[in-house]
Design a protein around this motif. Structure first.
Motif, PDB file in Angstrom:
ATOM      1  N   ILE A  59       0.779  -1.192  -0.031  1.00  0.00           N
ATOM      2  CA  ILE A  59      -0.147   0.163   0.087  1.00  0.00           C
ATOM      3  C   ILE A  59       0.932   1.353   0.083  1.00  0.00           C
ATOM      4  CG2 ILE A  59      -0.234   0.061   2.796  1.00  0.00           C
ATOM      5  CD1 ILE A  59      -3.071   0.820   0.021  1.00  0.00           C
ATOM      6  N   GLU A  60       2.011   1.089   0.600  1.00  0.00           N
ATOM      7  CA  GLU A  60       2.766   2.379   0.661  1.00  0.00           C
ATOM      8  C   GLU A  60       3.277   2.731  -0.870  1.00  0.00           C
ATOM      9  OE1 GLU A  60       3.529   0.546   4.584  1.00  0.00           O
ATOM     10  OE2 GLU A  60       3.261  -0.219   2.845  1.00  0.00           O
ATOM     11  N   GLY A  61       3.322   1.686  -1.612  1.00  0.00           N
ATOM     12  CA  GLY A  61       4.090   1.898  -2.985  1.00  0.00           C
ATOM     13  C   GLY A  61       3.001   2.202  -4.032  1.00  0.00           C
ATOM     14  N   VAL A  62       1.606   2.615  -3.718  1.00  0.00           N
ATOM     15  CA  VAL A  62       0.709   2.892  -4.840  1.00  0.00           C
ATOM     16  C   VAL A  62       0.583   4.274  -5.248  1.00  0.00           C
ATOM     17  CG1 VAL A  62      -0.575   0.774  -4.621  1.00  0.00           C
ATOM     18  CG2 VAL A  62      -1.235   2.732  -3.242  1.00  0.00           C
ATOM     19  N   ALA A  63       0.973   5.184  -4.104  1.00  0.00           N
ATOM     20  CA  ALA A  63       0.757   6.677  -4.454  1.00  0.00           C
ATOM     21  C   ALA A  63       2.089   6.934  -5.135  1.00  0.00           C
ATOM     22  CB  ALA A  63       0.730   7.279  -3.222  1.00  0.00           C
ATOM     23  N   VAL A  64       1.744   8.019  -6.102  1.00  0.00           N
ATOM     24  CA  VAL A  64       2.835   8.577  -6.972  1.00  0.00           C
ATOM     25  C   VAL A  64       3.193  10.084  -6.902  1.00  0.00           C
ATOM     26  CG1 VAL A  64       3.524   8.774  -9.251  1.00  0.00           C
ATOM     27  CG2 VAL A  64       2.196   6.848  -8.772  1.00  0.00           C
ATOM     28  N   ASN A  65       4.469  10.359  -6.605  1.00  0.00           N
ATOM     29  CA  ASN A  65       4.731  11.745  -6.118  1.00  0.00           C
ATOM     30  C   ASN A  65       4.015  12.376  -4.985  1.00  0.00           C
ATOM     31  OD1 ASN A  65       6.956  11.653  -8.062  1.00  0.00           O
ATOM     32  ND2 ASN A  65       5.503  12.081  -9.749  1.00  0.00           N
ATOM     33  N   GLY A  66       3.695  11.694  -3.993  1.00  0.00           N
ATOM     34  CA  GLY A  66       2.489  12.120  -3.099  1.00  0.00           C
ATOM     35  C   GLY A  66       0.988  12.261  -3.406  1.00  0.00           C
ATOM     36  N   GLU A  67       0.831  11.780  -4.462  1.00  0.00           N
ATOM     37  CA  GLU A  67      -0.851  11.737  -4.986  1.00  0.00           C
ATOM     38  C   GLU A  67      -1.129  10.552  -4.823  1.00  0.00           C
ATOM     39  OE1 GLU A  67      -2.480  14.480  -6.450  1.00  0.00           O
ATOM     40  OE2 GLU A  67      -0.881  15.773  -5.590  1.00  0.00           O
TER      41      GLU A  67
END
Length: 162
Positions: A75-83
């Motif tokens: 889950i920590e890896g699904v956001a991109v560039n804080g979005e």
């Protein structure tokens, strides 16, 4: 003790663990990524869902040594560039969470469902495919709305082009 090397959220990581260590415990305890939750250790609840080599798995059902060499997304890896990922944003917008314990697993499962169905999802399919994820708070209605909304958003450009 075994040395396990994985690619987790795009980074190569290594750690030592006992041969019997479940992937979920390796992720949480060795790597310190606590967004993946431990609910049952028996594949019943789905709170531990991660993606391994692009496919949704319950990380309490596989040993860390079995996952060696794999690419894992938590889950920590699904956001991109804080979005937030569109599924995360849809869960927030449609109130698809209450206590939040099941949410990481639900989000990871939803991303997989949307990816596998290539934009063609309906309520019955979402409900059927979420059966392996237990939520004791929401009654699923808003979770299903969130998945369908994220599906529509993620495939809007493709559908317009067709």
């Amino acid at each position: 003790m075994a040395k396990v090397t994985l690619t987790v959220n795009g980074r190569t990581v290594s750690g030592e663990c006992e041969d019997r260590t479940l992937l979920v415990h390796f992720i949480r305890e060795t790597l310190g990524l606590t967004g993946t939750h431990v609910g049952c250790d028996t594949t019943q609840c789905g709170t531990c869902v991660v993606h391994m080599d692009g496919k949704s798995i319950k990380s309490c059902s596989i040993l860390a040594v079995q996952a060696a060499g794999s690419s894992i997304t938590t889950i920590e890896g699904v956001a991109v560039n804080g979005e937030m990922h569109p599924v995360q944003a849809a869960f927030k917008e449609h109130h698809g969470l209450q206590c939040g314990f099941c949410t990481p697993g639900m989000v990871m499962t939803a991303i997989d469902i949307i990816g596998r169905h290539n934009g063609t999802l309906d309520e019955a399919t979402v409900r059927h495919e979420l059966e392996g994820n237990i939520c004791r708070c929401t009654g699923y209605h808003n979770i299903v709305k969130a998945v369908l909304s994220a599906n529509a958003e993620m495939h809007a450009g493709r559908q317009a082009a067709e």
